[in-house]
Design an enzyme around this catalytic site. Structure first.
Site, PDB file in Angstrom:
ATOM      1  N   GLY A  12       0.851  -1.155  -0.073  1.00 15.51           N
ATOM      2  CA  GLY A  12       0.008  -0.058  -0.143  1.00 15.51           C
ATOM      3  C   GLY A  12       0.838   1.193   0.047  1.00 15.51           C
ATOM      4  CB  SER A  13       4.366   2.389  -0.854  1.00 17.40           C
ATOM      5  OG  SER A  13       4.520   1.748  -2.194  1.00 17.40           O
ATOM      6  CB  ILE A  95     -11.525  -4.547 -12.664  1.00 14.04           C
ATOM      7  CG1 ILE A  95     -10.541  -3.957 -11.374  1.00 14.04           C
ATOM      8  CG2 ILE A  95     -12.728  -3.815 -12.856  1.00 14.04           C
ATOM      9  CD1 ILE A  95     -11.428  -3.915 -10.290  1.00 14.04           C
ATOM     10  CG  ASN A 109      -3.426  -0.958 -12.825  1.00 15.77           C
ATOM     11  OD1 ASN A 109      -3.343  -1.137 -11.672  1.00 15.77           O
ATOM     12  ND2 ASN A 109      -2.700  -1.861 -13.696  1.00 15.77           N
ATOM     13  CG  HIS A 111       2.366  -2.153 -15.370  1.00 12.39           C
ATOM     14  ND1 HIS A 111       1.843  -3.405 -14.924  1.00 12.39           N
ATOM     15  CD2 HIS A 111       3.262  -2.264 -16.129  1.00 12.39           C
ATOM     16  CE1 HIS A 111       2.689  -4.453 -15.435  1.00 12.39           C
ATOM     17  NE2 HIS A 111       3.512  -3.695 -16.180  1.00 12.39           N
ATOM     18  CG  ASP A 152      -0.722  -4.472 -17.372  1.00 12.74           C
ATOM     19  OD1 ASP A 152      -1.026  -3.755 -16.276  1.00 12.74           O
ATOM     20  OD2 ASP A 152       0.054  -5.687 -17.257  1.00 12.74           O
ATOM     21  CD  GLU A 181       4.840   1.864  -9.000  1.00 13.54           C
ATOM     22  OE1 GLU A 181       3.682   1.679  -8.596  1.00 13.54           O
ATOM     23  OE2 GLU A 181       5.646   0.919  -9.105  1.00 13.54           O
TER      24      GLU A 181
HETATM   25  C1  GAR Z   1       3.634  -1.435  -7.403  1.00 20.86           C
HETATM   26  O1  GAR Z   1       4.860  -1.383  -7.900  1.00 20.86           O
HETATM   27  C2  GAR Z   1       2.633  -1.244  -8.640  1.00 20.86           C
HETATM   28  O2  GAR Z   1       3.045  -0.646  -9.558  1.00 20.86           O
HETATM   29  C3  GAR Z   1       2.599  -3.034  -8.821  1.00 20.86           C
HETATM   30  O3  GAR Z   1       2.572  -3.436  -7.511  1.00 20.86           O
HETATM   31  C4  GAR Z   1       3.129  -2.669  -6.499  1.00 20.86           C
HETATM   32  C5  GAR Z   1       2.472  -2.199  -5.462  1.00 20.86           C
HETATM   33  O4  GAR Z   1       3.119  -1.558  -4.510  1.00 20.86           O
HETATM   34  N1  GAR Z   1       1.331  -3.231  -9.302  1.00 20.86           N
HETATM   35  C6  GAR Z   1       1.588  -4.336 -10.466  1.00 20.86           C
HETATM   36  O5  GAR Z   1       2.563  -4.870 -10.587  1.00 20.86           O
HETATM   37  C7  GAR Z   1       0.141  -4.436 -11.135  1.00 20.86           C
HETATM   38  N2  GAR Z   1       0.374  -4.972 -12.335  1.00 20.86           N
HETATM   39  P1  GAR Z   1       2.382  -0.818  -3.071  1.00 20.86           P
HETATM   40  O6  GAR Z   1       1.525  -1.990  -2.589  1.00 20.86           O
HETATM   41  O7  GAR Z   1       3.604  -0.439  -2.290  1.00 20.86           O
HETATM   42  O8  GAR Z   1       1.667   0.264  -3.863  1.00 20.86           O
END
Ligand code: GAR
Length: 199
Positions: A12-13, A95, A109, A111, A152, A181
């Protein structure tokens, strides 16, 4: 104030970055997180929600007989929260059509790569960064895009690059990408609100 609902499966960052952008950054006075939904009871994102006094619910796939009834429950929670925008932030489930129809053009989303490269089924989290390093890419980055029925492949809203050096490990690439991100997700939300949600 635009009502955001975040769907997340892990740390969840990105959720934290969006919450912080509401408190101190580009989403101040514009959008607030009203609900966090996770499909994983152990996800740290649920702890973050608690700490931020944000309502959270955990909807586990295993509590439902099929994907359809699971997604119906997710949709019911989105509607009960009066969501204006839905942000997938490390959400590791697809989804479904019904949710996409109801929230047409309002599901985002993030990625961890420069789409259309390194996207698609099976390309998530560390798999993406491992593939980037293996391919000898000189750059990677993050992409915020609209969700659609394929992994994606929806329209890109914002993208930002990071440099990848020859000696970078997948973990180092992941760290660099995550940093961007956290910047571009709130910016992309702001862009969508200003361009698509305001009359
Ligand atoms: C992030 O790097 C996000 O881009 C990736 O999961 C991580 C979640 O980090 N998502 C995917 O790969 C989706 N295809 P977080 O829980 O710390 O936000």
């Amino acid at each position: 104030m635009i009502r955001l609902v975040i769907l997340a499966s892990g740390g969840g960052s990105n959720m934290q970055a969006i919450v912080d952008a509401h408190k101190f950054g580009v989403l101040k006075g514009l959008a607030e997180v009203v609900l966090v939904i996770s499909n994983n009871t152990n996800a740290f994102v649920l702890e973050r929600a608690k700490k931020e006094n944000i309502k959270s619910v955990c909807i586990e796939r295993k509590s439902f007989k099929d994907d359809e009834s699971f997604n119906k429950e997710v949709l019911a929670e989105l509607q009960a929260a009066n969501a204006d925008l839905v942000c997938l932030a490390g959400y590791m489930r697809m989804i479904d059509k019904e949710i996409l129809n109801v929230y047409n053009g309002r599901i985002l989303n993030i990625h961890p790569a420069l789409l259309p490269k390194f996207g698609g089924k099976g390309m998530y989290g560390h798999f993406v960064h491992e593939a980037v390093v293996k391919a000898g890419e000189k750059k990677s980055g993050a992409t915020v895009h609209f969700a659609n029925e394929e992994y994606d492949s929806g329209k890109i809203i914002l993208q930002k690059e990071v440099e990848v050096s020859k000696s970078d490990t997948p973990e180092e690439v992941a760290r660099k990408v995550l940093e961007v991100e956290h910047k571009i997700y709130p910016q992309a939300i702001k862009k969508v609100i200003e361009e698509n949600l305001r009359g």
